[in-house]
Structures are given as C-alpha cells and as structure tokens.
Design a protein around this motif. Structure first.
Motif, mmCIF file in Angstrom:
data_model
loop_
_atom_site.group_PDB
_atom_site.id
_atom_site.type_symbol
_atom_site.label_atom_id
_atom_site.label_comp_id
_atom_site.label_asym_id
_atom_site.label_seq_id
_atom_site.Cartn_x
_atom_site.Cartn_y
_atom_site.Cartn_z
ATOM 1 N N ARG A 27 0.852 -1.188 0.000
ATOM 2 C CA ARG A 27 0.000 0.000 0.000
ATOM 3 C C ARG A 27 0.884 1.232 0.000
ATOM 4 N NH1 ARG A 27 -4.678 -0.236 3.887
ATOM 5 N NH2 ARG A 27 -5.482 -1.442 2.142
ATOM 6 N N ARG A 28 0.617 2.150 -0.919
ATOM 7 C CA ARG A 28 1.399 3.382 -1.008
ATOM 8 C C ARG A 28 0.958 4.373 0.055
ATOM 9 N NH1 ARG A 28 3.348 4.701 -7.103
ATOM 10 N NH2 ARG A 28 3.958 2.590 -7.662
ATOM 11 N N LEU A 29 1.936 5.088 0.593
ATOM 12 C CA LEU A 29 1.668 6.071 1.639
ATOM 13 C C LEU A 29 1.738 7.497 1.115
ATOM 14 C CD1 LEU A 29 3.874 4.428 4.412
ATOM 15 C CD2 LEU A 29 1.409 4.190 4.106
ATOM 16 N N GLY A 30 2.355 7.690 -0.032
ATOM 17 C CA GLY A 30 2.477 9.029 -0.607
ATOM 18 C C GLY A 30 3.859 9.614 -0.405
ATOM 19 N N ARG A 31 4.032 10.846 -0.847
ATOM 20 C CA ARG A 31 5.322 11.534 -0.737
ATOM 21 C C ARG A 31 5.342 12.330 0.561
ATOM 22 N NH1 ARG A 31 6.441 13.899 -6.841
ATOM 23 N NH2 ARG A 31 6.217 11.916 -7.954
ATOM 24 N N LEU A 32 6.122 11.891 1.510
ATOM 25 C CA LEU A 32 6.217 12.542 2.804
ATOM 26 C C LEU A 32 7.540 12.159 3.434
ATOM 27 C CD1 LEU A 32 3.774 10.570 5.148
ATOM 28 C CD2 LEU A 32 4.519 9.775 2.956
ATOM 29 N N SER A 33 7.803 12.677 4.634
ATOM 30 C CA SER A 33 9.069 12.392 5.288
ATOM 31 C C SER A 33 9.108 10.948 5.767
ATOM 32 C CB SER A 33 9.264 13.346 6.476
ATOM 33 O OG SER A 33 8.295 13.072 7.471
ATOM 34 N N LYS A 34 10.311 10.467 6.078
ATOM 35 C CA LYS A 34 10.461 9.094 6.549
ATOM 36 C C LYS A 34 9.734 8.899 7.883
ATOM 37 C CE LYS A 34 11.979 4.876 6.453
ATOM 38 N NZ LYS A 34 13.430 4.556 6.490
#
Length: 378
Positions: A33-40
């Motif tokens: 499942r993709r979480l998107g573009r964000l910090s680690k």
C-alpha cells in the motif's frame, strides 16, 4: 520500520511478503500500500496501522480460507490530521515553467532549446497535464514505452527524451520546486551499435570531395554556396574542425598570428561544441590555394552565406546550419553516400584517425606543425 520502503514515485509504501504457504489462500505474493510523498518519520507513523492490518490478514489466512482475501480498505489520509499545504505546495509550478527556468539559468544554446522544448511538450501531451508533482516514475516509464511504440529508437529515447527530462526535473529538485525526480533511474537498454565500417572517410572518399570542389561546374548556385563547396571540405580536412564551426566563419576570423595564418573559431560567430573560442593554424596549402582572398572579400561578414538573403530564421535554425546541410547533400550527390559515414563529420573522424597514427598529442594536435597532409594536392 523494515516494511516501509521507497516507492517508484519517490514516496513511501508498505510492503510485506506473504508466506509461501499462504499465497494461494491470499492470492498474492506480497501486500503493498502506497503512503504518498512525505518524510520518513511521517511514513513510519502512517505505516503502523497498515502493517497491523496486513498482519491481521495473514493471521486470518493461517486459520483457513478467507471470505475476502483483500485487506480492509483504509485511507492513509485518515491516519493523520489534515494539514494546510505549504506555500511551496500551494504554488506548485508547471512543468513548462520549470523548463523555462532551467533554460534561463543555464543560458542554453538555441540548438538545445530547439531540441528539448518539443521533448517536454511531448511529455505534457502524453500525460494530459502539466503538473510535475503528479508525475511518477511509472508515468515516465509509460512515456518511454509510448515513444517506443511510435518507432523512436532506443538510443533517441535514452539520449534525447529521457536525458532532457532528467535534467529538467533535477533542476526543479535542486531549486526546491519539486520533491523528487521521477525520471531518475529510468533508462533504456539499447543493443550494441554494429558498424559495418568506421566513421571516417576512406582514402577514395577523401579525394573525391576536394577534387570535386575544384572541378565541378558551380555556375548555377550562389557565390557563397560555391565558396562553401570550394573551401569548407578543405578546411575541415586540414583542421579537424566541425563543419558548423567552419560554415559560420567570418572574413575577420582569418587572422595572422606571429607570421602564421590561422582561423579564429569563436562562439561569437555562431556556436561551438564546447562554447570556447580557439585559434587553429591554417595549413600552408590553404593559403597557397587563395583562401585569404575569399576571407578578405567577406570582411566583417560571413564567408559562406549572405545574411541579407536569409528568410528570417531563428537562432535555433541558423543560416550556417543550412550551409552545412546543403554541403552534405552535395557530397552525397558526388557518390559519397554511405549512410554509416556523415558527409561532413567524416573529415573530423579522419583527421583524428591520422593524427592518432602519427602519435600526435591530442592537446597539441596542431595541423601547422604536423606531417599528416592527406595527399590531396592536385
């Protein structure tokens, strides 16, 4: 978390491998499942309930057949409190605007602009939008595959289309206009180029062209075009210069330095490959044949074309390039038409080949002191 990794679009995703004995029950080899573009750290926080959900599914599969092997749908957006977009996100620039910014900063040559603008336009047309933050690596791969279906060669896709996209996206990342470069790491595997012959002229070809420049009837062409046929092949042969560098030569570019006649190749006249000016000594045979008279008559103007007869072409389609194109067609008409040899650039390859055989240092490859005359004296 070990189950959190980078996704193909530059963001993060959760991925858990399904045990081999449960794959037939769940119907998948892994759960993703993709979480998107964000910090680690943000990805780790959002990943926790997703990982738990995947583990629950695996445990249910161990107990027996599943009524629904799919994990319960969970919107990642609901796992974090809503936040206002940053000013940078709210004013996300368009891809063409990023491209124009790159050109302004790089001060790219007209030829680069002419070659790359259709590339970026093609990408926008393929995607159907101009939102660079919405472009993923999968989109770039889809674009690459579409180009291949349109019969673009693998080498052109790699060295023109992908190369342009990578540079423009990288500039956007460097200037904090984008978070990631979706074209990074995308490439094309091309077969090794097979050459039935080398890129240099043969001895016969190297004599055919200058011989024709002396003996062919040139009464039906302009004076400047006749001068181009007469002198450019000889100047390329004796200097190893590129045809465009010679075709843009102005009369005042033929100079005398400490008693030696030379030609000044400079970006001021048009363009050079390296963007650097250089002075190349003229072979005495060129002086003996009367090259200086043609240069003197041209004065401050170009030797091989008349700007007054131009049709208002752009900097990316300069007049001197037309000179080279017409010269190439003439060379092909002479019978020097092997498609594996460029009709103008073959001189440069031949010059380097002969210089290499003579053991001349590439940094000191000056024709005026060499003994690599091509035995073309007629």
């Amino acid at each position: 978390m070990t189950h959190v990794r980078r996704s193909s679009d530059g963001g993060f995703e959760v991925r858990i491998v399904v045990p081999a004995d449960l794959r037939s029950t769940i119907g998948k080899t892994n759960l993703t499942r993709r979480l998107g573009r964000l910090s680690k750290s943000g990805a780790n926080r959002l990943a926790a309930p997703v990982i738990q959900q995947f583990h629950d599914l695996i445990e249910r599969a161990k107990a027996g057949p599943l009524d629904d092997p799919s994990p319960a749908p969970v919107s990642v957006a609901t796992l974090a409190p809503p936040s206002k977009p940053s000013p940078r996100q709210a004013s996300s620039p368009k891809l063409m605007a990023i491209f124009d910014g790159y050109l302004r900063e790089r001060q790219s040559s007209p030829a680069t602009i002419k070659r790359w603008r259709p590339v970026i336009t093609h990408l926008v047309d393929h995607l159907g939008h101009d939102e660079p933050r919405s472009i993923s690596a999968d989109d770039i791969i889809g674009w690459k595959e579409a180009l291949a279906r349109q019969s673009a060669s693998g080498r052109t896709i790699r060295e023109v289309y992908l190369a342009a996209a990578k540079v423009v996206f990288a500039w956007g990342v460097e200037n904090r206009k984008l978070d990631a470069n979706p074209a990074a790491g995308v490439s094309v595997r091309v077969p090794k180029r097979h050459r039935p012959r080398g890129p240099s002229f043969t001895s016969a070809e190297a004599r055919t062209i200058p011989s024709a420049s002396l003996s062919r009837d040139q009464s039906k062409i302009s004076r400047e075009q006749a001068l181009a046929r007469r002198w450019i092949p000889w100047m390329c042969a004796y200097s190893g210069a590129r045809v465009g560098e010679i075709a843009q030569m102005r009369g005042r570019g033929i100079i005398e330095v400490e008693g030696i006649w030379a030609m000044r190749i400079t970006p001021e006249a048009g363009s050079t490959k390296s963007g650097q000016a250089r002075i190349v000594p003229l072979h005495p045979h060129l002086v003996e044949q009367g090259l200086l008279r043609g240069a003197e008559q041209a004065g401050d103007g170009p030797i091989f074309y008349d700007p007054a007869r131009g049709r208002g072409g752009s900097a990316g389609n300069a007049h001197y390039k037309k000179v080279g194109e017409r010269l190439a067609m003439w060379v092909c008409d002479l019978g020097v038409d092997d498609t594996h040899v460029q009709p103008n650039h073959g001189w440069r390859h031949l010059f380097k080949t002969i210089a290499r055989r003579a053991g001349i240092d590439p940094e000191a490859c000056v024709i005026a002191k060499s003994r690599i005359v091509l035995s073309m004296r007629m």
